[in-house]
Design a protein around this motif. Structure first.
Motif, mmCIF file in Angstrom:
data_model
loop_
_atom_site.group_PDB
_atom_site.id
_atom_site.type_symbol
_atom_site.label_atom_id
_atom_site.label_comp_id
_atom_site.label_asym_id
_atom_site.label_seq_id
_atom_site.Cartn_x
_atom_site.Cartn_y
_atom_site.Cartn_z
ATOM 1 N N UNK A 172 26.278 -57.888 26.228
ATOM 2 C CA UNK A 172 26.630 -58.765 25.102
ATOM 3 C C UNK A 172 25.404 -59.531 24.648
ATOM 4 N N UNK A 173 25.440 -59.953 23.390
ATOM 5 C CA UNK A 173 24.357 -60.792 22.867
ATOM 6 C C UNK A 173 24.919 -61.650 21.741
ATOM 7 N N UNK A 174 24.859 -62.954 21.921
ATOM 8 C CA UNK A 174 25.420 -63.879 20.922
ATOM 9 C C UNK A 174 24.303 -64.800 20.446
ATOM 10 N N UNK A 175 24.163 -64.918 19.135
ATOM 11 C CA UNK A 175 23.136 -65.809 18.576
ATOM 12 C C UNK A 175 23.819 -66.730 17.575
ATOM 13 N N UNK A 176 23.724 -68.034 17.795
ATOM 14 C CA UNK A 176 24.232 -68.979 16.783
ATOM 15 C C UNK A 176 23.042 -69.640 16.119
ATOM 16 N N UNK A 177 22.857 -69.302 14.840
ATOM 17 C CA UNK A 177 21.666 -69.759 14.126
ATOM 18 C C UNK A 177 21.797 -71.215 13.679
ATOM 19 N N UNK A 178 20.664 -71.912 13.669
ATOM 20 C CA UNK A 178 20.631 -73.296 13.151
ATOM 21 C C UNK A 178 19.908 -73.328 11.803
ATOM 22 N N UNK A 179 19.672 -72.132 11.250
ATOM 23 C CA UNK A 179 18.824 -72.081 10.052
ATOM 24 C C UNK A 179 19.432 -72.861 8.870
ATOM 25 N N UNK A 180 20.766 -72.796 8.717
ATOM 26 C CA UNK A 180 21.406 -73.530 7.610
ATOM 27 C C UNK A 180 21.123 -75.027 7.745
ATOM 28 N N UNK A 181 21.255 -75.504 8.985
ATOM 29 C CA UNK A 181 21.022 -76.934 9.255
ATOM 30 C C UNK A 181 19.579 -77.297 8.899
ATOM 31 N N UNK A 182 18.625 -76.469 9.375
ATOM 32 C CA UNK A 182 17.215 -76.782 9.129
ATOM 33 C C UNK A 182 16.865 -76.670 7.652
ATOM 34 N N UNK A 183 17.456 -75.696 6.956
ATOM 35 C CA UNK A 183 17.079 -75.568 5.543
ATOM 36 C C UNK A 183 17.647 -76.725 4.727
ATOM 37 N N UNK A 184 18.807 -77.257 5.164
ATOM 38 C CA UNK A 184 19.361 -78.433 4.490
ATOM 39 C C UNK A 184 18.403 -79.611 4.618
ATOM 40 N N UNK A 200 15.158 -79.317 5.172
ATOM 41 C CA UNK A 200 13.808 -78.944 4.739
ATOM 42 C C UNK A 200 12.875 -78.616 5.893
ATOM 43 N N UNK A 201 13.398 -78.394 7.075
ATOM 44 C CA UNK A 201 12.576 -78.046 8.246
ATOM 45 C C UNK A 201 13.309 -78.469 9.507
ATOM 46 N N UNK A 202 12.653 -78.286 10.650
ATOM 47 C CA UNK A 202 13.320 -78.587 11.924
ATOM 48 C C UNK A 202 13.200 -80.068 12.257
ATOM 49 N N UNK A 203 14.336 -80.748 12.393
ATOM 50 C CA UNK A 203 14.348 -82.137 12.857
ATOM 51 C C UNK A 203 14.774 -82.066 14.333
ATOM 52 N N UNK A 252 5.121 -70.787 2.011
ATOM 53 C CA UNK A 252 6.428 -70.815 1.352
ATOM 54 C C UNK A 252 6.753 -72.224 0.853
ATOM 55 N N UNK A 253 6.379 -73.223 1.627
ATOM 56 C CA UNK A 253 6.618 -74.614 1.195
ATOM 57 C C UNK A 253 5.817 -74.921 -0.056
ATOM 58 N N UNK A 254 4.549 -74.447 -0.085
ATOM 59 C CA UNK A 254 3.728 -74.675 -1.279
ATOM 60 C C UNK A 254 4.407 -74.077 -2.507
ATOM 61 N N UNK A 255 5.039 -72.924 -2.309
ATOM 62 C CA UNK A 255 5.700 -72.250 -3.437
ATOM 63 C C UNK A 255 7.123 -72.775 -3.651
ATOM 64 N N UNK A 256 7.475 -73.785 -2.889
ATOM 65 C CA UNK A 256 8.794 -74.421 -2.981
ATOM 66 C C UNK A 256 9.943 -73.467 -2.658
ATOM 67 N N UNK A 257 9.704 -72.611 -1.680
ATOM 68 C CA UNK A 257 10.755 -71.686 -1.247
ATOM 69 C C UNK A 257 11.484 -72.313 -0.057
ATOM 70 N N UNK A 258 12.761 -71.982 0.120
ATOM 71 C CA UNK A 258 13.514 -72.619 1.218
ATOM 72 C C UNK A 258 13.077 -72.180 2.624
ATOM 73 N N UNK A 259 13.473 -72.963 3.634
ATOM 74 C CA UNK A 259 13.177 -72.679 5.040
ATOM 75 C C UNK A 259 14.117 -71.596 5.556
ATOM 76 N N UNK A 260 13.738 -70.662 6.416
ATOM 77 C CA UNK A 260 12.369 -70.427 6.860
ATOM 78 C C UNK A 260 11.620 -69.579 5.844
#
Ligand code: KG4
Ligand code: ZN
Length: 395
Positions: free
Chosen positions: A39-51, A53-56, A210-218
């Motif tokens: 088995x392999x389970x991954x719960x991503x935090x990417x939505x949280x971080x993109x909200x 603007x990066x990892x808090x 990507x940040x310079x180009x104002x693209x979302x995280x990651x």
């Protein structure tokens, strides 16, 4: 740890982007590596971080605390569907807990390590701390199955599809958000780091551009997508390409992109002329085609430096195989360029499936399996600590 040869490993990982758990069963004494991912389970935090603007870090740690129990329970349920994990004594089905102890974001690592220690304390199952980069290093072996002598198989996958055996030495390139490493894998259990980045990691540079180009995280996947839309190539520099070593530098390349953006925004009607540190510059108003050509040219410069230096090491150390891993290994241009160069130089190329490139716990289970084969033993409870700067050197 039991003296039996077929062991079942529960791997736990809490990286800056995901909470993950995986169960793997393998024979550590078999002549050729033989294991199955249950088995392999991954719960991503990417939505949280993109909200945000990066990892808090604090938000990431809280998200891990919330997710870790359900993620581990799901991995156990998926692996042992007929058992009730509610009242399951872990020691009846798991022989070893492998946990990512570093490198990484300290508060995130702490959650995984302390959860693993609590599980171990309650169940008596021993722990093996695993270096996150070792997970990436061994991740291409997880996919080799279906394609190699390694008899590595996924539950239910078609193992008849045998391909060329993996041959050592392997030149392994690990490119992630925090690291850029060239590693010489002499055999299944011994490796040596040949070079690394002296400043920004490749993935970090992708994220900053990507940040310079104002693209979302990651930023990496966004740059990669945008790059497909352009054929125009801006001649960005290739830092340290000719340096007589296997180190990299991506900070100057990112600054070259910034200077280029400042130059063209002078000629453009762009309103984005913010002042301050590099982090505060944004050039989101530029025409889409301009941003696409920058994305493409930046990506090409990164791939060019990485591939040129990797192939130099391949020749020097007479490598028979090249492996690519880490989040940036999901980049199609890098995969394609490295694959082409391997074909030209008649060396085998191995790269994991996209889901094994970005962080996951399956790769930690695979690394633990190979460490056990090489003779590693579980570590006493009191000696297990999260080490955010644990470096991969040699083994
Ligand atoms: O290995 P990983 O998931 O986490 C770390 O250990 O750091 O790597 C994450 C990095 C991020 O910098 C992300 O932007 C980059 O991998 N990345 C990519 C792509 N997908 C993820 N970079 C370039 N192209 C991609 N397709
Ligand atoms: Zn990683």
């Amino acid at each position: 740890m039991p003296s039996k040869k077929t062991l079942t490993i529960l791997a736990i990982e809490t990286s800056c982007d995901e909470t993950a758990a995986s169960v793997l069963r393998g024979n550590i004494a078999a002549k050729k590596p033989t294991f199955t991912t249950l088995s392999s389970v991954v719960r991503s935090q990417i939505k949280l971080h993109s909200k945000m603007g990066g990892v808090v870090p604090e938000a990431a740690a809280r998200a891990h605390v919330k997710a870790i129990r359900p993620v581990v329970e799901k991995a156990l349920n998926d692996a042992f569907p007929s058992l009730s994990t509610k009242h399951l004594a872990l020691s009846t089905c798991i022989d070893l807990i492998a946990v990512t102890a570093g490198p990484g974001l300290p508060p995130a690592l702490l959650v995984g390590v302390e959860f693993a220690k609590a599980l171990s304390l309650g169940s008596g199952v021993p722990i093996l701390p695993v270096n996150h980069m070792e997970g990436h290093l061994y991740s291409p072996f997880g996919e080799s199955i279906s394609n190699s002598q390694f008899s590595i198989s996924k539950a239910g996958s078609n193992t008849k599809n045998q391909r060329t055996p993996i041959e050592f030495p392997i030149l392994s390139m690990i490119v992630s958000g925090g690291h850029t490493l060239l590693v010489l894998q002499k055999n299944e259990s011994h490796y040596q780091v040949l070079g690394s980045t002296v400043d920004d990691a490749a993935g970090e540079a992708f994220d900053k551009v990507a940040r310079l180009l104002d693209l979302p995280y990651p930023g990496g996947p966004q740059i990669s997508k945008l790059a497909l839309e352009s054929d125009e190539v801006i001649p960005f520099p290739r830092p340290m390409l000719d340096a007589p070593n296997y180190n990299f530098s991506f900070s100057g390349l990112k600054t070259a992109v910034l200077y280029h953006l400042q130059e063209i925004s002078k000629q453009n009607t762009s309103k984005d002329k913010a002042k301050g540190s590099l982090n505060h510059y944004r050039f989101g108003d530029l025409p889409h085609a301009t941003k696409a050509s920058i994305a493409r040219s930046f990506e090409e410069a990164v791939a060019d430096v990485l591939v040129t230096k990797a192939m130099r090491a391949v020749k020097k150390y007479s490598c028979k195989t090249v492996s690519l891993s880490g989040g940036v290994a999901a980049n199609r241009r890098l995969r394609a360029t490295l694959s082409e160069q391997c074909a030209v130089n008649s060396v085998q190329f191995i790269v994991p499936d996209f889901k094994l490139c970005t962080d996951n716990a399956e790769m930690i289970a695979i690394a633990a399996y190979f460490k056990l084969r090489a003779g590693s033993k579980p570590v006493p409870y009191s000696k297990i600590k999260a080490d955010s700067s644990w470096e991969l050197r040699y083994c």
